[in-house]
Design a protein around this motif. Sequence first.
Motif, PDB file in Angstrom:
ATOM      1  N   VAL A 265     -17.571  19.347 -26.077  1.00 23.97           N
ATOM      2  CA  VAL A 265     -16.332  20.135 -26.203  1.00 23.97           C
ATOM      3  C   VAL A 265     -15.740  20.434 -24.819  1.00 23.97           C
ATOM      4  O   VAL A 265     -14.543  20.251 -24.581  1.00 23.97           O
ATOM      5  CB  VAL A 265     -16.593  21.470 -26.938  1.00 23.97           C
ATOM      6  N   GLU A 266     -16.593  20.892 -23.906  1.00 26.09           N
ATOM      7  CA  GLU A 266     -16.084  21.291 -22.589  1.00 26.09           C
ATOM      8  C   GLU A 266     -15.597  20.076 -21.804  1.00 26.09           C
ATOM      9  O   GLU A 266     -14.595  20.138 -21.093  1.00 26.09           O
ATOM     10  CB  GLU A 266     -17.165  22.021 -21.781  1.00 26.09           C
ATOM     11  N   ARG A 267     -16.327  18.953 -21.938  1.00 27.62           N
ATOM     12  CA  ARG A 267     -15.925  17.748 -21.213  1.00 27.62           C
ATOM     13  C   ARG A 267     -14.576  17.251 -21.733  1.00 27.62           C
ATOM     14  O   ARG A 267     -13.702  16.852 -20.968  1.00 27.62           O
ATOM     15  CB  ARG A 267     -17.003  16.671 -21.372  1.00 27.62           C
ATOM     16  N   ALA A 268     -14.397  17.308 -23.046  1.00 34.23           N
ATOM     17  CA  ALA A 268     -13.120  16.898 -23.631  1.00 34.23           C
ATOM     18  C   ALA A 268     -12.008  17.841 -23.183  1.00 34.23           C
ATOM     19  O   ALA A 268     -10.913  17.409 -22.802  1.00 34.23           O
ATOM     20  CB  ALA A 268     -13.216  16.896 -25.154  1.00 34.23           C
ATOM     21  N   THR A 269     -12.293  19.146 -23.191  1.00 31.82           N
ATOM     22  CA  THR A 269     -11.273  20.123 -22.807  1.00 31.82           C
ATOM     23  C   THR A 269     -10.874  19.928 -21.339  1.00 31.82           C
ATOM     24  O   THR A 269      -9.688  19.978 -20.998  1.00 31.82           O
ATOM     25  CB  THR A 269     -11.804  21.560 -23.045  1.00 31.82           C
ATOM     26  N   LEU A 270     -11.865  19.648 -20.486  1.00 34.30           N
ATOM     27  CA  LEU A 270     -11.568  19.376 -19.072  1.00 34.30           C
ATOM     28  C   LEU A 270     -10.657  18.152 -18.943  1.00 34.30           C
ATOM     29  O   LEU A 270      -9.683  18.176 -18.189  1.00 34.30           O
ATOM     30  CB  LEU A 270     -12.890  19.156 -18.313  1.00 34.30           C
ATOM     31  N   ALA A 271     -10.952  17.102 -19.700  1.00 30.79           N
ATOM     32  CA  ALA A 271     -10.133  15.887 -19.620  1.00 30.79           C
ATOM     33  C   ALA A 271      -8.702  16.172 -20.095  1.00 30.79           C
ATOM     34  O   ALA A 271      -7.731  15.718 -19.469  1.00 30.79           O
ATOM     35  CB  ALA A 271     -10.762  14.771 -20.442  1.00 30.79           C
ATOM     36  N   PHE A 272      -8.557  16.956 -21.166  1.00 30.95           N
ATOM     37  CA  PHE A 272      -7.203  17.297 -21.631  1.00 30.95           C
ATOM     38  C   PHE A 272      -6.461  18.119 -20.572  1.00 30.95           C
ATOM     39  O   PHE A 272      -5.267  17.944 -20.359  1.00 30.95           O
ATOM     40  CB  PHE A 272      -7.258  18.065 -22.954  1.00 30.95           C
ATOM     41  N   LEU A 273      -7.173  19.042 -19.912  1.00 29.03           N
ATOM     42  CA  LEU A 273      -6.541  19.864 -18.874  1.00 29.03           C
ATOM     43  C   LEU A 273      -6.064  18.990 -17.718  1.00 29.03           C
ATOM     44  O   LEU A 273      -4.930  19.115 -17.246  1.00 29.03           O
ATOM     45  CB  LEU A 273      -7.552  20.886 -18.331  1.00 29.03           C
ATOM     46  N   ILE A 274      -6.949  18.108 -17.261  1.00 29.20           N
ATOM     47  CA  ILE A 274      -6.602  17.238 -16.133  1.00 29.20           C
ATOM     48  C   ILE A 274      -5.414  16.361 -16.496  1.00 29.20           C
ATOM     49  O   ILE A 274      -4.464  16.203 -15.721  1.00 29.20           O
ATOM     50  CB  ILE A 274      -7.828  16.363 -15.758  1.00 29.20           C
ATOM     51  N   ASP A 275      -5.470  15.801 -17.709  1.00 27.74           N
ATOM     52  CA  ASP A 275      -4.427  14.859 -18.107  1.00 27.74           C
ATOM     53  C   ASP A 275      -3.058  15.529 -18.228  1.00 27.74           C
ATOM     54  O   ASP A 275      -2.022  14.904 -18.012  1.00 27.74           O
ATOM     55  CB  ASP A 275      -4.811  14.225 -19.448  1.00 27.74           C
ATOM     56  N   ALA A 276      -3.072  16.821 -18.581  1.00 29.24           N
ATOM     57  CA  ALA A 276      -1.814  17.533 -18.829  1.00 29.24           C
ATOM     58  C   ALA A 276      -1.219  18.118 -17.550  1.00 29.24           C
ATOM     59  O   ALA A 276      -0.058  18.529 -17.533  1.00 29.24           O
ATOM     60  CB  ALA A 276      -2.059  18.662 -19.834  1.00 29.24           C
ATOM     61  N   TYR A 277      -2.009  18.181 -16.483  1.00 33.13           N
ATOM     62  CA  TYR A 277      -1.604  18.914 -15.276  1.00 33.13           C
ATOM     63  C   TYR A 277      -0.536  18.160 -14.481  1.00 33.13           C
ATOM     64  O   TYR A 277      -0.696  17.000 -14.149  1.00 33.13           O
ATOM     65  CB  TYR A 277      -2.831  19.148 -14.402  1.00 33.13           C
TER      66      TYR A 277
END
Length: 442
Positions: free
Chosen positions: A309-321
């Motif tokens: 969950v956290e790894r996916a959330t980190l990837a979504f955050l990075i991708d959206a930034y």
Amino acid sequence: MSHATIETIVNLCKRRGIVFPSSEIYGGLRSAWDWGPLGIELKRNVKNAWWHRMVHQRDDVVGLESSILMSPKVWEASGHVATFTDPLVECTNCHHRFRADHIDLSRNCPDCGQGPSWTEPRQFNLMFKTHMGPVEDSSHAVYLRPETAQGMFVDFQTVQSTSRKKIPFGIAQQGKSFRNEITPGNFVFRTREFEQMEMEFFVKPGTDDKWLDYWLKERVDWFTDLGMTPDNIRLREHESDELSHYAKRTYDIEYQFPGMGWSELEGIANRTDFDLKAHAEHSKQDLSYFDSETEERYVPYVIEPALGVERATLAFLIDAYREEEAPTASGKVEKRTVLRLHHKLAPSKVAVLPLSKNADLTPLAEKLAAEIRSKFVTDYDVAGSIGRRYRRQDEVGTPFCVTVDFDSLEDNQVTVRDRDSMEQERISIGELLAYLEKRLNL
Ligand code: ATP
């Protein structure tokens, strides 16, 4: 294109209380993180998007929540006691320990710069061990689960017979897992306590290759449907020497993490009939399946998509930034930071902002916020200039800001600002909810 580095994301998360070090007033605990008010919304949205797609929208997958503490026999049968290990080496100079497969052993120690002088690699078991009850001896030892998957295997028969699902069907679970990682790090990418979202899809032997291909596509689509940039994600097949003890064929969905390069986001494995057969043998229970149509009995094969969950959330955050140039009201150009998160993932969907603190605006603004909140997670912010408040909402990815100004009191209209285009539209208050419902892609 994202402009994120891990540091910019760590800073944003700290500044806005999304994720911050655990036990910080005591100096923190290495690799343990707490998710604040916005972080928990974001993380929950990622979990809900997964559950919705993997369970609610399908007739062939059911949910489960098995317990974290399980019989120690589970981990003997699954092979985790014997083989859930990573190779550990120690620098003979500074005594720092590393995962042997994560560093170049022909080079100096990454910590002290001396050497190379390493101890022989030894296999280190990653399972956390504790004791059940007041007696701390080996007969009371239990493990914190290192994966949620075993819950689905040991409960396979109960779930199959009570849900009356026929093969092919899957069991999905979300929950905490624990691994005593030798080298945790890269923010929430690798921690010792984390959440997993796993699904065991039970299929007839011989159809397993077809189903693996199906799940590879479905899982990549899940990420891109939630807005992840297709160029930042790829599939990589495991080499034969990388395969886990239970796997026949495995792929990683990898994400191009800044500073780390392509790294595993999700694993999709053909676990064969290894786990069910191992549990049948150790528990002396029959875990085979009888196919009433073909009158065949067999032990199903399993295809498993497993995501952190956290790894996916980190990837979504990075991708959206994004860091962008944005014109201000006075015509100057300012830098704005914006999280272009998919609306489904955004922690708040709407922010209501009275133009000023003037008491005449408060009743209408509060009333509107309450109305919108009954439908969507809504923030209400009165502090600071309107420009600064827009930037604060952009930075945490709020898709729409609703501004109540003095004209609103006369013409019953408010200004709705779109996070991505920054375009502003006057909308009549009577139509506001319907407008937001239409524009939000939930
Ligand atoms: P790695 O090679 O990165 O150690 P793994 O192959 O052991 O990972 P799996 O056992 O396939 O990982 O676990 C499934 C998913 O769980 C991973 O793809 C990842 O998203 C997540 N995950 C695994 N270990 C951790 C961890 N220590 N911290 C955060 N997430 C993790």
